[in-house]
Design a protein around this motif. Structure first.
Motif, PDB file in Angstrom:
ATOM      1  N   ALA A   1      15.441 -10.145 -23.601  1.00  0.00           N
ATOM      2  CA  ALA A   1      14.219  -9.597 -23.006  1.00  0.00           C
ATOM      3  C   ALA A   1      13.885 -10.288 -21.689  1.00  0.00           C
ATOM      4  N   LEU A   2      14.072 -11.592 -21.624  1.00  0.00           N
ATOM      5  CA  LEU A   2      13.785 -12.334 -20.401  1.00  0.00           C
ATOM      6  C   LEU A   2      14.738 -11.940 -19.280  1.00  0.00           C
ATOM      7  N   THR A   3      16.014 -11.789 -19.606  1.00  0.00           N
ATOM      8  CA  THR A   3      17.016 -11.420 -18.608  1.00  0.00           C
ATOM      9  C   THR A   3      16.684 -10.074 -17.974  1.00  0.00           C
ATOM     10  N   LYS A   4      16.205  -9.141 -18.788  1.00  0.00           N
ATOM     11  CA  LYS A   4      15.898  -7.798 -18.295  1.00  0.00           C
ATOM     12  C   LYS A   4      14.584  -7.732 -17.522  1.00  0.00           C
ATOM     13  N   ASN A   5      13.637  -8.632 -17.837  1.00  0.00           N
ATOM     14  CA  ASN A   5      12.278  -8.449 -17.349  1.00  0.00           C
ATOM     15  C   ASN A   5      11.703  -9.554 -16.470  1.00  0.00           C
ATOM     16  N   VAL A   6      12.374 -10.688 -16.362  1.00  0.00           N
ATOM     17  CA  VAL A   6      11.759 -11.823 -15.682  1.00  0.00           C
ATOM     18  C   VAL A   6      12.701 -12.413 -14.645  1.00  0.00           C
ATOM     19  N   THR A   7      12.172 -12.674 -13.429  1.00  0.00           N
ATOM     20  CA  THR A   7      12.868 -13.449 -12.413  1.00  0.00           C
ATOM     21  C   THR A   7      11.873 -14.471 -11.898  1.00  0.00           C
ATOM     22  N   PRO A   8      12.266 -15.660 -11.556  1.00  0.00           N
ATOM     23  CA  PRO A   8      13.591 -16.259 -11.541  1.00  0.00           C
ATOM     24  C   PRO A   8      14.135 -16.445 -12.965  1.00  0.00           C
ATOM     25  N   PRO A   9      15.269 -17.102 -13.080  1.00  0.00           N
ATOM     26  CA  PRO A   9      15.835 -17.264 -14.415  1.00  0.00           C
ATOM     27  C   PRO A   9      14.808 -17.827 -15.398  1.00  0.00           C
ATOM     28  N   ALA A  10      14.783 -17.225 -16.568  1.00  0.00           N
ATOM     29  CA  ALA A  10      13.904 -17.688 -17.636  1.00  0.00           C
ATOM     30  C   ALA A  10      14.769 -18.007 -18.848  1.00  0.00           C
ATOM     31  N   TYR A  11      14.440 -19.083 -19.513  1.00  0.00           N
ATOM     32  CA  TYR A  11      15.253 -19.587 -20.614  1.00  0.00           C
ATOM     33  C   TYR A  11      14.416 -19.696 -21.879  1.00  0.00           C
ATOM     34  N   PRO A  12      14.926 -19.199 -22.992  1.00  0.00           N
ATOM     35  CA  PRO A  12      14.164 -19.309 -24.243  1.00  0.00           C
ATOM     36  C   PRO A  12      14.299 -20.697 -24.863  1.00  0.00           C
ATOM     37  N   VAL A  13      13.224 -21.164 -25.448  1.00  0.00           N
ATOM     38  CA  VAL A  13      13.211 -22.380 -26.253  1.00  0.00           C
ATOM     39  C   VAL A  13      12.566 -21.985 -27.568  1.00  0.00           C
ATOM     40  N   VAL A  14      13.354 -22.036 -28.636  1.00  0.00           N
ATOM     41  CA  VAL A  14      12.889 -21.524 -29.923  1.00  0.00           C
ATOM     42  C   VAL A  14      13.098 -22.571 -31.012  1.00  0.00           C
ATOM     43  N   PRO A  15      12.011 -23.247 -31.423  1.00  0.00           N
ATOM     44  CA  PRO A  15      12.163 -24.135 -32.575  1.00  0.00           C
ATOM     45  C   PRO A  15      12.473 -23.295 -33.810  1.00  0.00           C
ATOM     46  N   VAL A  16      13.493 -23.675 -34.533  1.00  0.00           N
ATOM     47  CA  VAL A  16      13.822 -22.953 -35.756  1.00  0.00           C
ATOM     48  C   VAL A  16      12.674 -23.192 -36.735  1.00  0.00           C
ATOM     49  N   GLN A  17      12.263 -22.161 -37.404  1.00  0.00           N
ATOM     50  CA  GLN A  17      11.092 -22.127 -38.268  1.00  0.00           C
ATOM     51  C   GLN A  17       9.855 -21.991 -37.383  1.00  0.00           C
ATOM     52  N   GLU A  18       9.160 -23.106 -37.133  1.00  0.00           N
ATOM     53  CA  GLU A  18       7.908 -23.078 -36.381  1.00  0.00           C
ATOM     54  C   GLU A  18       7.828 -24.308 -35.481  1.00  0.00           C
ATOM     55  N   THR A  19       6.985 -24.231 -34.477  1.00  0.00           N
ATOM     56  CA  THR A  19       6.800 -25.354 -33.565  1.00  0.00           C
ATOM     57  C   THR A  19       6.449 -26.629 -34.322  1.00  0.00           C
ATOM     58  N   GLU A  20       5.722 -26.491 -35.412  1.00  0.00           N
ATOM     59  CA  GLU A  20       5.309 -27.671 -36.178  1.00  0.00           C
ATOM     60  C   GLU A  20       6.494 -28.501 -36.655  1.00  0.00           C
ATOM     61  N   ALA A  21       7.674 -27.908 -36.750  1.00  0.00           N
ATOM     62  CA  ALA A  21       8.856 -28.709 -37.101  1.00  0.00           C
ATOM     63  C   ALA A  21       9.039 -29.823 -36.077  1.00  0.00           C
ATOM     64  N   TRP A  22       8.757 -29.525 -34.811  1.00  0.00           N
ATOM     65  CA  TRP A  22       8.913 -30.536 -33.771  1.00  0.00           C
ATOM     66  C   TRP A  22       7.915 -31.674 -33.924  1.00  0.00           C
ATOM     67  N   TRP A  23       6.759 -31.433 -34.530  1.00  0.00           N
ATOM     68  CA  TRP A  23       5.765 -32.500 -34.695  1.00  0.00           C
ATOM     69  C   TRP A  23       6.317 -33.616 -35.589  1.00  0.00           C
ATOM     70  N   TYR A  24       7.286 -33.272 -36.442  1.00  0.00           N
ATOM     71  CA  TYR A  24       7.904 -34.279 -37.303  1.00  0.00           C
ATOM     72  C   TYR A  24       8.847 -35.203 -36.525  1.00  0.00           C
ATOM     73  N   LEU A  25       9.188 -34.839 -35.302  1.00  0.00           N
ATOM     74  CA  LEU A  25      10.053 -35.696 -34.497  1.00  0.00           C
ATOM     75  C   LEU A  25       9.343 -36.996 -34.116  1.00  0.00           C
ATOM     76  N   PHE A  26       8.049 -36.895 -33.883  1.00  0.00           N
ATOM     77  CA  PHE A  26       7.240 -38.030 -33.449  1.00  0.00           C
ATOM     78  C   PHE A  26       6.030 -38.170 -34.378  1.00  0.00           C
ATOM     79  N   PRO A  27       6.228 -38.661 -35.602  1.00  0.00           N
ATOM     80  CA  PRO A  27       5.134 -38.720 -36.576  1.00  0.00           C
ATOM     81  C   PRO A  27       3.923 -39.516 -36.092  1.00  0.00           C
ATOM     82  N   ASP A  28       4.144 -40.556 -35.315  1.00  0.00           N
ATOM     83  CA  ASP A  28       3.007 -41.349 -34.833  1.00  0.00           C
ATOM     84  C   ASP A  28       2.149 -40.561 -33.847  1.00  0.00           C
ATOM     85  N   CYS A  29       2.758 -39.633 -33.131  1.00  0.00           N
ATOM     86  CA  CYS A  29       1.981 -38.780 -32.229  1.00  0.00           C
ATOM     87  C   CYS A  29       1.061 -37.869 -33.031  1.00  0.00           C
ATOM     88  N   LEU A  30       1.579 -37.351 -34.129  1.00  0.00           N
ATOM     89  CA  LEU A  30       0.744 -36.531 -35.003  1.00  0.00           C
ATOM     90  C   LEU A  30      -0.391 -37.369 -35.576  1.00  0.00           C
TER      91      LEU A  30
END
Length: 150
Positions: free
Chosen positions: A40-69
Motif C-alpha cells: 500500500a505504501l509503495t503504491k500511494n506514498v512518496t518519498p519511500p515509506a517503510y513499514p515497521v510492524v511489531p508482531v502481535q502488538e506494539t506492547e510487545a516492544w514495551w517488554y524490551l525495556f521493562p524499566d522504561c515501563l
C-alpha cells in the motif's frame, strides 16, 4: 494513506525527507501485515515509506525495556513482574498480558493504551543513553536496521 501523504507533504515544505517509517500493529503472530502495508505504501506514498510492524502488538516492544515501563508509574508498577531473556514476540496478546501484570501489581493502575506514549518516550531516552534491551524481538531489530539506513 491520504493522511500519511498529507503529513509528508506538510513536513517536506520545511525539511528534506529521505524516507518515512510507518508503524502498524500486526494484531497477531503473523507479520504478513508488513507486506500488505509495504504494498500500500509503495503504491500511494512518496518519498519511500517503510513499514515497521511489531508482531502481535506494539506492547510487545514495551517488554524490551521493562524499566522504561515501570518508570511510567514508578510507585504503582515498581513490583510488576516482567519476563527476561525472551523473544517478546512469543508473548500471546502482549497488551492483555501487560494489563494483567500491572493489575496484579497495582489493581487501580493497570496499563492502558494511554500509557504508550510515555513508555515510548522513556524507551527513546534509554536508547539515546546506550541502554540495551533486556529481551529481543526480530521486528525491533528490523526497525533499528531500517532507522540506521535512513
Amino acid at each position: 494513506m491520504a493522511r500519511i501523504s498529507q503529513t509528508i507533504e506538510a513536513r517536506a515544505a520545511v525539511a528534506d525527507i529521505v524516507g518515512v517509517i510507518v508503524h502498524q500493529d500486526a494484531d497477531g503472530p503473523d507479520d504478513s501485515c508488513a507486506e500488505i502495508l509495504r504494498s500500500a505504501l509503495t503504491k500511494n506514498v512518496t518519498p519511500p515509506a517503510y513499514p515497521v510492524v511489531p508482531v502481535q502488538e506494539t506492547e510487545a516492544w514495551w517488554y524490551l525495556f521493562p524499566d522504561c515501563l515501570r518508570g511510567v508509574k514508578p510507585i504503582a508498577w515498581r513490583e510488576v513482574k516482567m519476563p527476561t531473556n525472551i523473544n517478546v514476540e512469543s508473548i500471546f496478546n502482549p497488551k492483555e498480558d501487560l494489563q494483567r501484570r500491572t493489575r496484579v501489581a497495582a489493581p487501580k493502575h493497570a496499563y492502558s493504551e494511554a500509557d504508550s506514549l510515555a513508555v515510548a518516550q522513556r524507551m527513546a531516552d534509554a536508547i539515546s543513553k546506550g541502554i540495551i534491551p533486556e529481551n529481543r524481538a526480530p521486528s525491533w531489530d528490523r526497525f533499528l536496521d531500517l532507522a540506521k539506513q535512513l
